[in-house]
Write a protein that holds these residues in place. Structure first.
Motif, mmCIF file in Angstrom:
data_model
loop_
_atom_site.group_PDB
_atom_site.id
_atom_site.type_symbol
_atom_site.label_atom_id
_atom_site.label_comp_id
_atom_site.label_asym_id
_atom_site.label_seq_id
_atom_site.Cartn_x
_atom_site.Cartn_y
_atom_site.Cartn_z
ATOM 1 N N GLY A 1 42.792 49.018 41.251
ATOM 2 C CA GLY A 1 43.886 47.185 41.363
ATOM 3 C C GLY A 1 44.555 47.266 40.485
ATOM 4 N N GLY A 2 44.945 47.893 39.610
ATOM 5 C CA GLY A 2 45.155 47.366 37.522
ATOM 6 C C GLY A 2 46.498 46.541 38.073
ATOM 7 N N THR B 1 43.521 36.070 35.869
ATOM 8 C CA THR B 1 42.541 36.769 36.060
ATOM 9 C C THR B 1 42.047 36.883 34.873
ATOM 10 O OG1 THR B 1 43.723 38.835 36.106
ATOM 11 C CG2 THR B 1 43.453 37.870 38.360
ATOM 12 N N GLU C 1 44.317 38.265 31.885
ATOM 13 C CA GLU C 1 44.838 37.642 32.005
ATOM 14 C C GLU C 1 44.886 36.930 30.605
ATOM 15 O OE1 GLU C 1 47.091 38.984 36.017
ATOM 16 O OE2 GLU C 1 47.045 36.680 35.481
ATOM 17 N N PHE D 1 40.934 42.937 49.636
ATOM 18 C CA PHE D 1 40.701 44.192 50.787
ATOM 19 C C PHE D 1 40.784 42.504 51.727
ATOM 20 C CE2 PHE D 1 39.325 48.199 50.200
ATOM 21 C CZ PHE D 1 39.569 48.180 49.053
ATOM 22 N N GLU E 1 40.330 52.980 36.819
ATOM 23 C CA GLU E 1 40.465 50.873 37.253
ATOM 24 C C GLU E 1 41.786 51.195 38.548
ATOM 25 O OE1 GLU E 1 43.039 48.635 34.309
ATOM 26 O OE2 GLU E 1 42.371 46.907 36.347
ATOM 27 N N GLU F 1 38.524 42.180 40.024
ATOM 28 C CA GLU F 1 39.144 40.613 41.730
ATOM 29 C C GLU F 1 39.489 42.044 41.955
ATOM 30 O OE1 GLU F 1 40.177 37.433 41.182
ATOM 31 O OE2 GLU F 1 40.044 37.180 39.258
ATOM 32 N N PHE F 2 39.192 43.709 42.240
ATOM 33 C CA PHE F 2 39.627 44.199 43.593
ATOM 34 C C PHE F 2 39.139 44.186 44.837
ATOM 35 C CE2 PHE F 2 39.564 48.367 45.094
ATOM 36 C CZ PHE F 2 40.527 49.175 44.771
ATOM 37 N N VAL G 1 48.896 49.691 44.563
ATOM 38 C CA VAL G 1 49.927 49.097 45.544
ATOM 39 C C VAL G 1 51.468 48.644 44.635
ATOM 40 C CG1 VAL G 1 48.872 49.212 47.740
ATOM 41 C CG2 VAL G 1 49.146 47.512 46.687
ATOM 42 N N ARG G 2 50.984 48.311 43.515
ATOM 43 C CA ARG G 2 52.358 47.552 43.253
ATOM 44 C C ARG G 2 52.669 48.362 42.715
ATOM 45 N NH1 ARG G 2 48.978 41.442 41.760
ATOM 46 N NH2 ARG G 2 51.056 42.018 40.688
ATOM 47 N N PHE H 1 47.655 32.975 39.494
ATOM 48 C CA PHE H 1 46.709 32.850 40.016
ATOM 49 C C PHE H 1 46.280 33.565 39.041
ATOM 50 C CE2 PHE H 1 47.151 36.771 42.989
ATOM 51 C CZ PHE H 1 47.171 37.094 41.643
ATOM 52 N N TYR I 1 51.338 40.274 47.540
ATOM 53 C CA TYR I 1 51.294 41.816 46.165
ATOM 54 C C TYR I 1 52.171 42.554 46.340
ATOM 55 C CZ TYR I 1 46.454 39.848 45.472
ATOM 56 O OH TYR I 1 44.955 39.436 45.018
ATOM 57 N N TYR J 1 49.502 42.817 52.179
ATOM 58 C CA TYR J 1 50.495 43.730 51.668
ATOM 59 C C TYR J 1 51.994 44.871 52.603
ATOM 60 C CZ TYR J 1 46.010 43.811 48.952
ATOM 61 O OH TYR J 1 45.301 44.058 48.164
HETATM 62 C C1 LIG Z 1 42.975 39.762 42.742
HETATM 63 S S1 LIG Z 1 43.872 41.307 42.020
HETATM 64 C C2 LIG Z 1 43.870 41.204 40.326
HETATM 65 C C3 LIG Z 1 44.577 42.458 39.120
HETATM 66 C C4 LIG Z 1 43.991 42.718 38.213
HETATM 67 N N1 LIG Z 1 42.312 43.760 38.406
HETATM 68 C C5 LIG Z 1 43.814 41.072 37.596
HETATM 69 O O1 LIG Z 1 42.186 41.439 37.748
HETATM 70 O O2 LIG Z 1 44.527 40.992 36.677
HETATM 71 C C6 LIG Z 1 44.191 42.408 42.553
HETATM 72 C C7 LIG Z 1 45.060 43.732 42.799
HETATM 73 O O3 LIG Z 1 44.196 45.099 43.850
HETATM 74 C C8 LIG Z 1 45.042 45.230 44.094
HETATM 75 N N2 LIG Z 1 45.095 46.488 45.790
HETATM 76 C C9 LIG Z 1 43.959 46.192 46.324
HETATM 77 N N3 LIG Z 1 43.819 46.590 47.470
HETATM 78 C C10 LIG Z 1 44.044 48.051 47.074
HETATM 79 C C11 LIG Z 1 44.033 49.138 47.067
HETATM 80 N N4 LIG Z 1 43.415 49.616 48.017
HETATM 81 N N5 LIG Z 1 44.695 49.916 46.766
HETATM 82 C C12 LIG Z 1 45.203 49.934 45.619
HETATM 83 N N6 LIG Z 1 45.506 48.505 45.345
HETATM 84 C C13 LIG Z 1 44.813 47.405 45.335
HETATM 85 C C14 LIG Z 1 46.370 44.394 44.511
HETATM 86 O O4 LIG Z 1 47.543 45.022 44.521
HETATM 87 C C15 LIG Z 1 46.233 43.543 43.498
HETATM 88 O O5 LIG Z 1 47.574 44.310 42.653
#
Ligand SMILES: C[S@@+](CC[C@H](N)C(=O)[O-])C[C@H]1O[C@@H](n2cnc3c(N)ncnc32)[C@H](O)[C@@H]1O
Length: 316
Positions: free
Chosen positions: A82-83, A49, A52, A141, A80, A136-137, A106-107, A47, A34, A27
């Motif tokens: 971590g979208g 998910t 996708e 972390f 949602e 996968e959120f 965050v993206r 990767f 990310y 981050y």
């Molecule tokens: C492994 S990816 C999964 C993306 C999506 N959910 C999918 O299944 O394709 C995890 C996502 O969570 C976001 N993320 C992780 N921690 C976050 C936080 N605290 N606040 C906002 N976004 C977060 C990351 O930027 C990343 O895009």
């Protein structure tokens, strides 16, 4: 470059903890995996998910949520977590046309995604009744790596020598939510509790549904939970190229459940993703020619991934 930035931070302090290392790698505003890198979609790259892989995932989830909000008389408002690239949001919005759909991510918001509100922090979310959804959120972390060596718990830290990073360990003084045996390693996600407490303040009443790769505490502790992926391959030399590497660990659903209960949720069920998808009629949503993708969701990912459902009742 990210590596130089990390080396600088390590030199200041002698070492950095592993969760800090993961935080910077994933981050960092300029170089994070990310936050900086545009992750390509499609099989065989970085990767992939479940949303996708096939639209049938999002449609099956949407179908289930529709039933749950009716059963619980909830407004059809969805947050949602971590979208990512917005695929799940798109499929759920197209299927349900909800009152509101907010993505915490965050993206940057994908330009093609319509009908959703995109926020970068939970602070921007107003308290609401409805649904919290994620895929996968929680595995994205930062986490510590704790090992048991000669009966002692030690945490992995990162040090540097001549500009190269290396792993070392220091005694771990905190508590582990899971017992581990000699030689085992446990990945402790350090930001979950604070995040769930804040989330609990936002969700006044509703359903929480999360999908992730992992299992119960004993299932994840006995395995190699920490994984670094580089160019779609497991990478052993992640310290050489931290900027190109996705760092992740298996989700301990026992610990996640414990924290959910501690922050005001009631855990309803933990099940394999495959059972959830089959029970909720995935076969109706598989488009012609999509059988291999559906099989991937059901067989390979279906066994490794779990779904956890919790509810949040209105606090008195
Ligand atoms: C492994 S990816 C999964 C993306 C999506 N959910 C999918 O299944 O394709 C995890 C996502 O969570 C976001 N993320 C992780 N921690 C976050 C936080 N605290 N606040 C906002 N976004 C977060 C990351 O930027 C990343 O895009």
């Amino acid at each position: 470059m990210l590596k130089e930035k990390i080396v600088k931070e390590v030199r200041k302090r002698g070492f950095i903890t592993f969760d800090r290392f993961v935080e910077v790698c994933l981050y960092d505003r300029e170089f994070g995996y990310y936050t900086k890198k545009r992750i390509k979609t499609g099989l065989g790259e970085d990767f992939v998910t479940a949303p996708e892989v096939s639209k049938s995932f999002g449609k099956t989830v949407a179908n289930y949520l529709k039933r749950r909000v009716e059963e619980l008389s909830l407004p059809l408002k969805i947050l949602e977590l971590g979208g990512g690239k917005g695929f799940l949001a798109k499929d759920v919005v197209e299927t349900l046309n909800p009152e509101s759909y907010t993505v915490l991510e965050v993206r940057e918001k994908p330009k093609w995604l319509k009908g959703v509100k995109w926020v970068k922090s939970l602070k921007e979310v107003e308290p609401f009744e409805g649904v919290v959804l994620s895929n996968e959120f929680f595995d994205a972390f930062p986490f510590k790596r704790i090992k048991k060596t000669e009966g002692e718990l030690r945490e992995v830290v990162i040090r540097e020598r001549d500009g190269e990073l290396y792993e070392d360990t220091v005694p771990f003084s905190g508590e582990l939510p899971c017992q581990i045996g000699e030689g085992e390693e446990y990945c402790l996600f350090t930001g979950w509790e604070d995040f769930l407490r804040e989330l609990s303040g936002k969700l006044k009443r509703g359903v929480f549904l999360t999908f992730d790769y992992g299992g119960k505490c004993r299932e994840v502790a006995g395995r190699k939970s920490f994984r670094a992926f580089r160019k779609n391959r497991l990478s052993e030399d992640y310290l050489k190229h931290p900027e190109e590497t996705d760092l992740t660990a298996l989700v301990d659903f026992d610990y996640l459940s414990l924290l959910l209960e501690k922050t005001g949720f009631k855990v309803e069920r933990l099940a394999p993703q495959s059972s959830f998808l089959l029970e909720n009629g995935i076969e109706k949503f598989i488009e012609p020619g999509e059988v291999p993708q559906a099989l991937m969701l059901l067989v390979d990912m279906g066994r490794k991934f779990k779904v956890l459902e919790a509810t949040r009742a209105r606090s008195r």
